[in-house]
Design a protein around this motif. Structure first.
Motif, mmCIF file in Angstrom:
data_model
loop_
_atom_site.group_PDB
_atom_site.id
_atom_site.type_symbol
_atom_site.label_atom_id
_atom_site.label_comp_id
_atom_site.label_asym_id
_atom_site.label_seq_id
_atom_site.Cartn_x
_atom_site.Cartn_y
_atom_site.Cartn_z
ATOM 1 N N CYS A 220 11.645 12.117 4.746
ATOM 2 C CA CYS A 220 11.964 11.170 5.824
ATOM 3 C C CYS A 220 13.358 10.568 5.675
ATOM 4 N N ARG A 221 14.053 10.937 4.598
ATOM 5 C CA ARG A 221 15.411 10.465 4.330
ATOM 6 C C ARG A 221 15.486 8.947 4.290
ATOM 7 N N LEU A 222 14.507 8.346 3.633
ATOM 8 C CA LEU A 222 14.520 6.897 3.453
ATOM 9 C C LEU A 222 15.575 6.522 2.420
ATOM 10 N N PRO A 223 16.160 5.314 2.547
ATOM 11 C CA PRO A 223 17.013 4.827 1.466
ATOM 12 C C PRO A 223 16.139 4.553 0.243
ATOM 13 N N SER A 224 16.654 4.838 -0.940
ATOM 14 C CA SER A 224 15.846 4.730 -2.156
ATOM 15 C C SER A 224 14.495 5.402 -1.934
ATOM 16 N N PRO A 225 14.493 6.715 -1.622
ATOM 17 C CA PRO A 225 13.287 7.397 -1.131
ATOM 18 C C PRO A 225 12.108 7.372 -2.094
ATOM 19 N N PHE A 226 12.362 7.499 -3.399
ATOM 20 C CA PHE A 226 11.249 7.549 -4.344
ATOM 21 C C PHE A 226 10.526 6.211 -4.407
ATOM 22 N N PHE A 227 11.292 5.127 -4.349
ATOM 23 C CA PHE A 227 10.656 3.811 -4.369
ATOM 24 C C PHE A 227 9.992 3.483 -3.034
ATOM 25 N N LEU A 228 10.769 3.517 -1.946
ATOM 26 C CA LEU A 228 10.234 3.100 -0.648
ATOM 27 C C LEU A 228 9.139 4.033 -0.156
ATOM 28 N N GLY A 229 9.328 5.330 -0.334
ATOM 29 C CA GLY A 229 8.307 6.276 0.102
ATOM 30 C C GLY A 229 6.990 6.047 -0.613
ATOM 31 N N THR A 230 7.054 5.832 -1.929
ATOM 32 C CA THR A 230 5.831 5.584 -2.706
ATOM 33 C C THR A 230 5.219 4.238 -2.353
ATOM 34 N N PHE A 231 6.076 3.221 -2.162
ATOM 35 C CA PHE A 231 5.562 1.892 -1.810
ATOM 36 C C PHE A 231 4.804 1.933 -0.480
ATOM 37 N N ILE A 232 5.397 2.548 0.536
ATOM 38 C CA ILE A 232 4.754 2.597 1.862
ATOM 39 C C ILE A 232 3.471 3.423 1.806
ATOM 40 N N PHE A 233 3.554 4.611 1.231
ATOM 41 C CA PHE A 233 2.386 5.481 1.148
ATOM 42 C C PHE A 233 1.294 4.847 0.278
ATOM 43 N N GLY A 234 1.702 4.268 -0.855
ATOM 44 C CA GLY A 234 0.733 3.641 -1.755
ATOM 45 C C GLY A 234 0.038 2.453 -1.124
ATOM 46 N N THR A 235 0.782 1.645 -0.361
ATOM 47 C CA THR A 235 0.180 0.480 0.294
ATOM 48 C C THR A 235 -0.866 0.919 1.318
ATOM 49 N N VAL A 236 -0.540 1.959 2.098
ATOM 50 C CA VAL A 236 -1.495 2.469 3.094
ATOM 51 C C VAL A 236 -2.757 2.989 2.418
ATOM 52 N N ILE A 237 -2.588 3.764 1.356
ATOM 53 C CA ILE A 237 -3.734 4.334 0.654
ATOM 54 C C ILE A 237 -4.547 3.246 -0.039
ATOM 55 N N HIS A 238 -3.835 2.299 -0.662
ATOM 56 C CA HIS A 238 -4.505 1.238 -1.423
ATOM 57 C C HIS A 238 -5.296 0.303 -0.510
ATOM 58 N N LEU A 239 -4.663 -0.179 0.566
ATOM 59 C CA LEU A 239 -5.327 -1.127 1.460
ATOM 60 C C LEU A 239 -6.202 -0.424 2.491
ATOM 61 N N GLY A 240 -5.724 0.698 3.011
ATOM 62 C CA GLY A 240 -6.469 1.386 4.067
ATOM 63 C C GLY A 240 -7.697 2.115 3.574
ATOM 64 N N LEU A 241 -7.583 2.767 2.415
ATOM 65 C CA LEU A 241 -8.699 3.558 1.895
ATOM 66 C C LEU A 241 -9.356 2.933 0.668
ATOM 67 N N GLY A 242 -8.808 1.821 0.206
ATOM 68 C CA GLY A 242 -9.394 1.153 -0.958
ATOM 69 C C GLY A 242 -9.234 1.915 -2.253
ATOM 70 N N VAL A 243 -8.208 2.771 -2.333
ATOM 71 C CA VAL A 243 -7.978 3.566 -3.549
ATOM 72 C C VAL A 243 -7.355 2.683 -4.623
ATOM 73 N N GLU A 244 -7.951 2.658 -5.792
ATOM 74 C CA GLU A 244 -7.433 1.877 -6.903
ATOM 75 C C GLU A 244 -6.445 2.715 -7.714
ATOM 76 N N MET A 245 -5.437 2.038 -8.247
ATOM 77 C CA MET A 245 -4.450 2.708 -9.085
ATOM 78 C C MET A 245 -4.492 2.119 -10.492
ATOM 79 N N GLN A 246 -4.181 2.933 -11.486
ATOM 80 C CA GLN A 246 -4.084 2.460 -12.862
ATOM 81 C C GLN A 246 -2.672 2.688 -13.369
ATOM 82 N N LEU A 247 -2.049 1.595 -13.806
ATOM 83 C CA LEU A 247 -0.693 1.650 -14.330
ATOM 84 C C LEU A 247 -0.708 1.076 -15.744
ATOM 85 N N PRO A 248 -0.996 1.904 -16.743
ATOM 86 C CA PRO A 248 -1.071 1.405 -18.115
ATOM 87 C C PRO A 248 0.272 0.857 -18.581
#
Length: 366
Positions: A220-248
């Motif tokens: 999508c050619r986002l600025p800072s693509p790795f951060f913003l792309g993951t943040f947007i996608f992760g927020t949708v998955i986390h809040l929309g589908l209730g997927v939990e993430m583990q960040l040790p």
């Protein structure tokens, strides 16, 4: 000997790191990073795992280090930070935000406007170049602002200098203010479990979100693509589908180190001297922003009858992790209110930060 062939007086210092092999440079950098991060952790300063490696990299870079973090590792670290931010957004804040949205909107807009004005003044007075001061003055999302600033042409090194100095000032000030209301002397911070048991499903989801989000950001050619792309996608998955993430903690520590090294190794002696010369003005802008937010807290407390400490922590300009710890330690603080306002400002800063920076850039050029 002809003086024209003699090296400058500071040449030996500049080449000190360059004279050793790259594996030894990495070993020196890793050792200094561990010492700095450990010292900052013992001092209970925020973001120690990021600031420590960044300081070590600045020391190494200004002494001639030639090693650099590979782009793939830096992009991966940004994606992990994006997962961390996405996982920190809780659905619990939405009912609170719905009830208090006029108040939240007013406070967030006022804080962003005040920080943007301070950044504009620093840029207008040529204390720092271009839009660097605007990105550096953003009230929150420090790591995100640093990662995005480079994509928009700002000096990432000076942005990092401003942002993490603000995080330290704000967090220490919030802790001191909290001590006026709350006795935290008997509260023990639980030790960090660096290698907790891995939840295979949650950890796999985290890695999957980082990979898919980073690739989507690039496509999508986002600025800072790795951060913003993951943040947007992760927020949708986390809040929309209730997927939990583990960040040790070990994964976060490695990611923070990669980000800190990537920024710090690009520091040169002229850049460091420039940042030091601007230090009084930068500190003045940070103190002014803290005072402004304190004034907002005073108004909220007296007009709406909200607990003064709750109001102050809610309006504190950044250091969200530290604010959460302080709020949790206080018995009478409404932590839902605090985190809802902090999260609302965080999201607004992420969304409008690039637009504000571009607007200020145009006004400076005009």
């Amino acid at each position: 000997m002809d003086s024209s062939t003699e090296p400058p007086l500071d040449q030996p210092a500049i080449e000190r790191m360059a004279r050793i092999s790259r594996p030894w440079q990495w070993l020196v950098l890793l050792t200094i990073s561990a010492l700095f991060a450990g010292a900052l952790e013992l001092a209970a300063l925020p973001a120690a795992l990021l600031i420590g490696p960044m300081l070590a990299a600045i020391a190494s870079g200004t002494n001639g280090a030639t090693v650099r973090v590979p782009r793939l590792l830096f992009g991966s670290a940004q994606a992990i930070v994006g997962c961390l931010v996405a996982a920190s957004i809780s659905a619990d804040i939405f009912p609170v935000f719905y009830r208090e949205w006029p108040l939240f909107l007013g406070v967030v807009v006022a804080t962003v406007a005040a920080s943007s004005l301070l950044g504009w003044l620093i840029s207008r007075w040529r204390i720092l170049p271009g839009t660097t001061a605007v990105w550096g003055s953003s009230p929150g999302a420090a790591t995100a602002m640093v990662l995005m600033a480079g994509a928009f042409g700002a000096d990432q090194r000076l942005v990092a200098f401003m942002q993490y100095l603000r995080v330290i000032f704000v967090s220490v000030t919030a802790a001191l203010v909290a001590k006026m209301w709350v006795d935290t002397s008997g509260i023990e911070i639980p030790p960090i479990v660096w290698f907790p048991p891995i939840d295979a499903q949650a950890f796999a989801a985290t890695i999957g979100i980082a990979i898919v989000g980073g690739l989507a950001g690039k496509l999508c050619r986002l600025p800072s693509p790795f951060f913003l792309g993951t943040f947007i996608f992760g927020t949708v998955i986390h809040l929309g589908l209730g997927v939990e993430m583990q960040l040790p903690p070990w994964l976060l520590a490695v990611s923070y180190a990669m980000v800190g090294w990537s920024i710090g190794l690009n520091f040169t002696r002229p850049i460091l001297r420039h940042a030091t010369r601007a230090l009084p003005q930068i500190i003045a802008s940070i103190v002014a922003l803290i005072a402004f937010c304190g004034g907002l807290a005073f108004l909220i407390s007296h007009l709406l009858g909200i607990d003064p400490l709750t109001a102050y922590l809610a309006t504190s300009p950044g250091g969200m992790d530290s604010v959460a710890i302080i709020a949790a330690a206080a018995r009478n603080v409404d932590i839902s209110f605090v985190m809802a306002l902090q999260s609302a400002r965080f999201l607004v800063v992420l969304l409008v930060g690039p637009s504000v920076a571009l607007l200020v850039a145009r006004s400076i050029r005009d």
